[in-house]
Design an enzyme around this catalytic site. Structure first.
Site, PDB file in Angstrom:
ATOM      1  N   HIS A  17      -7.053 -48.879   2.804  1.00  0.00           N
ATOM      2  CA  HIS A  17      -5.843 -49.113   3.613  1.00  0.00           C
ATOM      3  C   HIS A  17      -5.321 -50.545   3.394  1.00  0.00           C
ATOM      4  CE1 HIS A  17      -7.762 -46.031   6.533  1.00  0.00           C
ATOM      5  NE2 HIS A  17      -6.714 -45.439   6.025  1.00  0.00           N
ATOM      6  N   LYS A  41      -8.274 -35.626  18.944  1.00  0.00           N
ATOM      7  CA  LYS A  41      -9.204 -36.007  17.877  1.00  0.00           C
ATOM      8  C   LYS A  41     -10.204 -37.021  18.428  1.00  0.00           C
ATOM      9  CE  LYS A  41      -8.532 -36.987  12.942  1.00  0.00           C
ATOM     10  NZ  LYS A  41      -7.548 -37.393  11.950  1.00  0.00           N
ATOM     11  N   ARG A  90      -5.072 -40.153  -2.571  1.00  0.00           N
ATOM     12  CA  ARG A  90      -6.302 -40.317  -3.358  1.00  0.00           C
ATOM     13  C   ARG A  90      -6.596 -39.149  -4.280  1.00  0.00           C
ATOM     14  NH1 ARG A  90      -9.740 -41.094   1.910  1.00  0.00           N
ATOM     15  NH2 ARG A  90      -8.368 -39.309   2.212  1.00  0.00           N
ATOM     16  N   SER A 128     -12.141 -43.134   5.999  1.00  0.00           N
ATOM     17  CA  SER A 128     -12.667 -43.592   7.291  1.00  0.00           C
ATOM     18  C   SER A 128     -13.812 -42.685   7.740  1.00  0.00           C
ATOM     19  CB  SER A 128     -11.574 -43.576   8.354  1.00  0.00           C
ATOM     20  OG  SER A 128     -10.539 -44.448   7.989  1.00  0.00           O
TER      21      SER A 128
HETATM   22  O1  PNS Z   1      -4.788 -41.035   8.999  1.00  0.00           O
HETATM   23  P1  PNS Z   1      -4.377 -39.626   9.274  1.00  0.00           P
HETATM   24  O2  PNS Z   1      -5.190 -39.053  10.415  1.00  0.00           O
HETATM   25  O3  PNS Z   1      -4.390 -38.767   8.052  1.00  0.00           O
HETATM   26  O4  PNS Z   1      -2.837 -39.712   9.788  1.00  0.00           O
HETATM   27  C1  PNS Z   1      -2.127 -38.556  10.154  1.00  0.00           C
HETATM   28  C2  PNS Z   1      -0.817 -38.924  10.894  1.00  0.00           C
HETATM   29  C3  PNS Z   1      -1.093 -39.811  12.061  1.00  0.00           C
HETATM   30  C4  PNS Z   1       0.111 -39.647   9.941  1.00  0.00           C
HETATM   31  C5  PNS Z   1      -0.141 -37.587  11.341  1.00  0.00           C
HETATM   32  O5  PNS Z   1      -1.083 -36.812  12.018  1.00  0.00           O
HETATM   33  C6  PNS Z   1       1.067 -37.820  12.238  1.00  0.00           C
HETATM   34  O6  PNS Z   1       2.114 -38.223  11.773  1.00  0.00           O
HETATM   35  N1  PNS Z   1       0.897 -37.576  13.551  1.00  0.00           N
HETATM   36  C7  PNS Z   1       1.952 -37.721  14.527  1.00  0.00           C
HETATM   37  C8  PNS Z   1       2.454 -36.371  15.027  1.00  0.00           C
HETATM   38  C9  PNS Z   1       3.591 -35.845  14.171  1.00  0.00           C
HETATM   39  O7  PNS Z   1       4.625 -36.445  14.036  1.00  0.00           O
HETATM   40  N2  PNS Z   1       3.367 -34.663  13.554  1.00  0.00           N
HETATM   41  C10 PNS Z   1       4.363 -34.026  12.728  1.00  0.00           C
HETATM   42  C11 PNS Z   1       4.252 -34.414  11.273  1.00  0.00           C
HETATM   43  S1  PNS Z   1       3.125 -33.322  10.439  1.00  0.00           S
END
Ligand code: PNS
Length: 163
Positions: A17, A41, A90, A128
């Site tokens: 990151h 989560k 990745r 992570s």
């Molecule tokens: O690090 P991660 O857990 O892969 O991140 C995922 C994240 C936070 C980017 C994604 O879950 C997100 O955007 N969550 C907010 C809810 C949302 O807007 N969902 C609709 C888009 S799929």
């Protein structure tokens, strides 16, 4: 002002990151690292602890802001007057998940664009969740995370084992 949002769980932030932020920081006036507060989560670090770790490890970049957010990412982008999402990539598995997410976000807010940054080859295998699992089982994760994260993982695991 060119503002991008780098959203994620960051539980915890890894060297992968930090590398993405170091490489994208010169491209924008400001990058907001948006730490998702996902009540569904189970996280090791609280959102506030994650924010503090990101601030500590990205302070040298000068144009990074860190905040927690709840709800829909596109609503957060509107609130911040940002139209760019940064995501790291990745693997092919990431590609499937990320392309789907970027298309949903574009349907929800057509002016939004997601830019994907290929992970540095040193960090392709760093996640992570992998870091947490290895650290929980006594592995040395210091090559995968910033020093502050190694320190806080140790503290967190001591707290958990004292319970
Ligand atoms: O690090 P991660 O857990 O892969 O991140 C995922 C994240 C936070 C980017 C994604 O879950 C997100 O955007 N969550 C907010 C809810 C949302 O807007 N969902 C609709 C888009 S799929």
């Amino acid at each position: 002002m060119k503002i991008a949002v780098y959203p994620g769980s960051f539980d915890p932030i890894t060297n992968g990151h930090v590398d993405i932020l170091e490489r994208t920081s010169p491209l924008f006036d400001k990058i907001i690292v948006a730490v998702v507060h996902n009540v569904y989560k189970q996280a090791l670090f609280t959102p506030e602890e994650r924010v503090a770790l990101i601030e500590e490890t990205t302070g040298h970049l000068g144009n990074i802001e860190v905040e927690c957010f709840k709800g829909l990412l596109v609503d957060y982008l509107k609130e911040k007057d940002a139209s760019i999402i940064i995501r790291g990539m990745r693997s092919l598995t990431d590609f499937e998940y990320e392309s789907h997410m970027s298309m949903i976000n574009k349907k929800l807010l057509p002016e939004v664009n997601t830019i994907f940054v290929m992970a540095d080859s040193n960090y392709i295998c760093v996640s992570s969740s992998g870091v947490k699992e290895a650290a929980m089982l006594g592995g040395d994760v210091s090559s995968m995370v910033p020093t502050a994260v190694t320190r806080e993982l140790k503290r967190k695991l001591e707290q958990l084992s004292a319970k």
